[in-house]
Enzyme design. Structure first.
Site, mmCIF file in Angstrom:
data_model
loop_
_atom_site.group_PDB
_atom_site.id
_atom_site.type_symbol
_atom_site.label_atom_id
_atom_site.label_comp_id
_atom_site.label_asym_id
_atom_site.label_seq_id
_atom_site.Cartn_x
_atom_site.Cartn_y
_atom_site.Cartn_z
ATOM 1 N N TRP A 244 0.848 -1.193 0.000
ATOM 2 C CA TRP A 244 0.000 0.000 0.000
ATOM 3 C C TRP A 244 0.889 1.251 0.000
ATOM 4 O O TRP A 244 1.865 1.310 0.757
ATOM 5 C CB TRP A 244 -0.888 -0.028 1.245
ATOM 6 C CG TRP A 244 -1.797 1.145 1.407
ATOM 7 C CD1 TRP A 244 -2.571 1.730 0.439
ATOM 8 C CD2 TRP A 244 -2.052 1.869 2.616
ATOM 9 N NE1 TRP A 244 -3.288 2.763 0.973
ATOM 10 C CE2 TRP A 244 -2.981 2.878 2.315
ATOM 11 C CE3 TRP A 244 -1.579 1.763 3.924
ATOM 12 C CZ2 TRP A 244 -3.462 3.772 3.264
ATOM 13 C CZ3 TRP A 244 -2.048 2.643 4.865
ATOM 14 C CH2 TRP A 244 -2.982 3.639 4.535
ATOM 15 N N ASP B 120 -1.275 -5.896 8.975
ATOM 16 C CA ASP B 120 -2.216 -4.823 8.640
ATOM 17 C C ASP B 120 -3.519 -5.498 8.216
ATOM 18 O O ASP B 120 -3.567 -6.171 7.181
ATOM 19 C CB ASP B 120 -1.643 -3.972 7.492
ATOM 20 C CG ASP B 120 -2.528 -2.765 7.194
ATOM 21 O OD1 ASP B 120 -3.626 -2.660 7.789
ATOM 22 O OD2 ASP B 120 -2.140 -1.921 6.374
ATOM 23 N N LYS C 294 -13.509 0.154 6.266
ATOM 24 C CA LYS C 294 -14.221 -0.538 5.183
ATOM 25 C C LYS C 294 -15.299 -1.470 5.725
ATOM 26 O O LYS C 294 -16.410 -1.475 5.231
ATOM 27 C CB LYS C 294 -13.263 -1.359 4.318
ATOM 28 C CG LYS C 294 -11.824 -0.901 4.311
ATOM 29 C CD LYS C 294 -11.570 0.272 3.408
ATOM 30 C CE LYS C 294 -10.178 0.810 3.707
ATOM 31 N NZ LYS C 294 -9.620 1.662 2.724
HETATM 32 C C1 LMR Z 1 -6.823 2.749 -0.445
HETATM 33 O O1 LMR Z 1 -5.823 2.039 -0.438
HETATM 34 O O2 LMR Z 1 -7.346 3.179 -1.480
HETATM 35 C C2 LMR Z 1 -7.514 3.085 0.854
HETATM 36 O O3 LMR Z 1 -6.898 2.412 1.894
HETATM 37 C C3 LMR Z 1 -7.611 4.549 1.064
HETATM 38 C C4 LMR Z 1 -6.290 5.174 1.415
HETATM 39 O O4 LMR Z 1 -6.226 5.815 2.473
HETATM 40 O O5 LMR Z 1 -5.339 5.056 0.655
#
Ligand code: LMR
Length: 396
Positions: free
Chosen positions: A130, A211, A246
């Protein structure tokens, strides 16, 4: 002071939402930020959460500060939701948690805690991971190392490469893993692979930092917790950052949790004092509203059953949308294989197209996705799927 400051580029994920909103094209499609959308493209408030809010408003009698860990009955309920009520670490009194401002708050406080215990510790993150993991962990002072995770050619986890790299990790290194619904790839570890990661972490003395931001949206509420439950059965220590954004739809209320598993109840209590002092130095205490709604849902059997049903409905609909997109792409452009979209979990998949193709989709078709070609499958609908598939095939 500000004369030298330069404007930053938009956030790679959140920036897409603003760009989408400003786009006047009536056919625009938002596959950017990971938010659930219904058939009408709306991110609805859960019915169970709305009812919890109604009840909480009647019951709430003060806005005085809450204690740094947040509501005790939030923490006991969330620990059971994550680990299962009969988890040995829970029964042994080795689990603690605090409410945090979203999953981001949990990741940041967790990273600061690691840095207090082991200044400059190395944390291994999946490649890719991420986009916000590296800033959140790195700004706490942790060193980031990467393990290979996803093979773009096979659209699946490259488990052999992952394990081979982690064999070179040092005792005491941290291992960041996505509990389920890997963000950005949607490619998850299967149970055998979780078992192997657990064995590897135990043998090498790695400490997992899980996570868990999508529990319930992959394969089921309990199924999605197989990884953290297995790791914390076998290992003396674990950290877990949880998000209720979510699976409770509480994105803007900023509610999550940082959970720790420690070798002994005494060490667990000592850890909490540090977590509280870290939070005190950043935001003092968590916002209460989201936590109040989550605890109301989790501690009321009828609301809990309703909420579980709503999460199940979301998950099933995402699987239907995955099949719809893959089948429509197959119908319109049979030469390219997109079947992998059906095999993946949670909100995301990597389409596997180039950054230039992603940008053409944005500029020529008003279709928004992250530059890596990560799509939010929940943004697909029966209404937009033909337009979307045609555009993807056109830029290929
Ligand atoms: C995402 O990955 O799109 C979500 O977790 C929102 C974010 O905060 O990035």
């Amino acid at each position: 002071m500000f004369e030298a400051i330069q404007k930053l580029p938009p956030d790679p994920i959140l920036g897409l939402s603003s760009a989408f909103e400003a786009d006047p094209n009536p056919d625009k499609v938002d596959l950017g930020a990971g938010v659930y959308k219904d058939e009408a493209g709306i991110t609805p408030i859960f019915k169970s959460v709305k009812e919890a809010e109604r009840r909480w408003e009647q019951q709430e009698s003060t806005k005085v500060y809450i204690s740094p860990p947040g509501f005790a009955d939030f923490n006991t309920a969330i620990q059971k939701l994550i680990l299962g009520a009969d988890h040995p670490a829970l029964l042994a009194g080795r689990v603690r948690s605090v409410m945090t401002p979203g999953g981001c708050g949990a990741l940041r406080v967790g990273a600061e805690l690691i840095n207090r215990c082991k200044p400059g510790a190395t944390i291994w993150v999946s490649k890719p991971t991420w986009a916000n993991h590296v800033p959140l962990l790195g700004s706490a002072g942790l060193k980031i190392a990467e393990y290979p995770y996803y093979n773009g050619a096979t659209h699946s986890v490259d488990f052999a490469a992952m394990v081979a790299t982690l064999e070179s990790a040092a005792r005491g290194d941290l291992l960041l893993v996505h509990g389920c619904c890997h963000n950005p790839t949607g490619a998850d570890l299967n149970r055998k692979q979780w078992d192997a990661v657990t064995e590897l972490a135990a043998r090498k003395g790695l400490v997992p930092f899980v996570d868990l931001a999508y529990q319930g949206l992959g394969d089921g509420l309990d199924e999605d917790a197989y990884g953290p439950r297995t790791l914390s059965r076998a290992l003396p220590e674990l950290l877990l950052a949880y998000s209720c954004s979510k699976n409770f739809g509480l994105y803007r209320d900023r509610i999550g949790a940082l959970l720790t598993v420690s070798p002994t109840p005494e060490q667990a209590d000592a850890g909490i004092t540090h977590i509280n002092s870290i939070a005190r130095g950043i935001y003092s205490m968590p916002p209460s509203h989201g936590g109040a709604l989550v605890k109301t849902v989790l501690n009321d059997p009828a609301l809990y059953a309703q909420w579980r049903g709503e999460v199940d409905g979301m998950r099933k609909r995402i699987h239907v949308l995955r099949a719809l997109l893959a089948d429509t792409l197959k119908k319109l452009g049979p030469s390219r294989d997109f079947e992998f979209i059906k095999r993946e979990f949670g909100m995301f998949s990597f389409l596997g197209i180039s950054k230039e193709q992603v940008q053409r989709l944005r500029s020529e078709y008003s279709i928004y996705m992250v530059d890596s070609s990560r799509i939010n499958v929940a943004g697909v609908s029966p209404k937009n799927v033909e337009y979307l598939a045609q555009a993807i095939i056109a830029v290929l």
